[in-house]
Write a protein that holds these residues in place. Structure first.
Motif, mmCIF file in Angstrom:
data_model
loop_
_atom_site.group_PDB
_atom_site.id
_atom_site.type_symbol
_atom_site.label_atom_id
_atom_site.label_comp_id
_atom_site.label_asym_id
_atom_site.label_seq_id
_atom_site.Cartn_x
_atom_site.Cartn_y
_atom_site.Cartn_z
ATOM 1 N N VAL A 89 -4.549 23.346 50.593
ATOM 2 C CA VAL A 89 -5.276 22.085 50.412
ATOM 3 C C VAL A 89 -5.066 21.117 51.572
ATOM 4 O O VAL A 89 -6.037 20.513 52.060
ATOM 5 N N TYR A 121 -7.359 21.953 54.591
ATOM 6 C CA TYR A 121 -8.777 21.688 54.362
ATOM 7 C C TYR A 121 -9.070 20.193 54.299
ATOM 8 O O TYR A 121 -10.125 19.739 54.766
ATOM 9 N N ARG A 122 -8.142 19.422 53.757
ATOM 10 C CA ARG A 122 -8.341 17.973 53.742
ATOM 11 C C ARG A 122 -8.407 17.412 55.160
ATOM 12 O O ARG A 122 -9.174 16.470 55.428
ATOM 13 N N ARG A 123 -7.622 17.957 56.077
ATOM 14 C CA ARG A 123 -7.659 17.470 57.455
ATOM 15 C C ARG A 123 -9.027 17.697 58.086
ATOM 16 O O ARG A 123 -9.399 16.996 59.025
ATOM 17 N N THR A 177 -13.160 17.769 50.398
ATOM 18 C CA THR A 177 -12.805 16.949 49.256
ATOM 19 C C THR A 177 -12.671 17.810 48.011
ATOM 20 O O THR A 177 -13.533 18.656 47.738
ATOM 21 N N ALA A 178 -11.604 17.609 47.258
ATOM 22 C CA ALA A 178 -11.413 18.339 46.002
ATOM 23 C C ALA A 178 -12.410 17.832 44.966
ATOM 24 O O ALA A 178 -12.549 16.621 44.771
ATOM 25 N N MET A 221 -13.252 22.908 46.628
ATOM 26 C CA MET A 221 -13.440 21.805 47.567
ATOM 27 C C MET A 221 -14.796 21.953 48.245
ATOM 28 O O MET A 221 -15.279 23.075 48.459
#
Length: 204
Positions: free
Chosen positions: A172, A175-177, A181-182, A201
């Motif tokens: 997670v 991927y957030r970087r 978005t979840a 996501m």
């Protein structure tokens, strides 16, 4: 996934990079990002459980890790055949792998699939980001980042305007970087009765 689809572009600071040094800075020589071939499948199959066992503690219990290795994680040879799966290589050693997909399957190796895996429509459906694994000795050294850049560029070049993935909990933060978005917590029960939490996501 309804609503207006806007043109997706990878963030400027995350432009494509073909290689990465051990310190995580894009440079050459270093780790080369290449399209996987069927000759790489055995090395990918060996890397995946080693990566999962080393990098998942603290996020999953041991029973969850072993169950996911057995029932979920593994090479998806369709990605290799489609030329949408990449490997990260230092000299002759494979130190990471990850890809994207123009097909409907969201996650899982060959053992999770049955029947036809239809193609997505890039005009209205998101490409998938798929199956990222890094050698534990290379964790947090930019390998996942370099693989992601290659995938984002390739999906964009194939005409896809947005992205989707199913993240394991250790994945997670990466991927957030990249602006994902979840949108949903998913808790599938695997064939042996073990619950394995993941996060769906969507991309920027």
């Amino acid at each position: 996934m309804g609503g207006m689809v806007r043109r997706w572009q990878p963030p400027g600071a995350l432009a494509r990079s073909p290689c990465v040094k051990r310190n995580g800075n894009p440079a050459s020589p270093g780790v080369r990002i290449q399209l996987a071939t069927l000759d790489d499948v055995d090395a990918i199959r060996e890397l995946i459980p080693r990566s999962v066992r080393a990098l998942s503690p603290g996020y999953y219990e041991q029973a969850q890790i072993e169950s996911a290795i057995r029932h979920v994680f593994g090479p998806d040879t369709q990605l290799v055949a489609d030329r949408t799966y990449f490997v990260a290589r230092e000299a002759h050693a494979l130190v990471g792998c990850g890809g994207w997909s123009r097909r409907r399957t969201l996650y899982g190796g060959d053992q999770t699939k049955s029947g036809h895996d239809p193609l997505l429509d890039p005009r209205s459906e998101p490409a998938r980001i798929r199956a990222f694994f890094v050698d534990p000795a290379w964790a947090r050294n930019g390998v996942g980042t370099a693989l992601m850049r290659a995938c984002l560029a390739a999906a964009r070049d194939a005409g896809f305007t947005h992205l989707e993935l199913m993240a394991t909990l250790p994945g997670v933060p990466l991927y957030r970087r990249f602006g994902f978005t979840a949108v949903q917590e998913v808790n599938p029960t695997l064939p042996d009765g073990v619950v394995f939490p993941m996060v769906r996501m969507i991309g920027p």
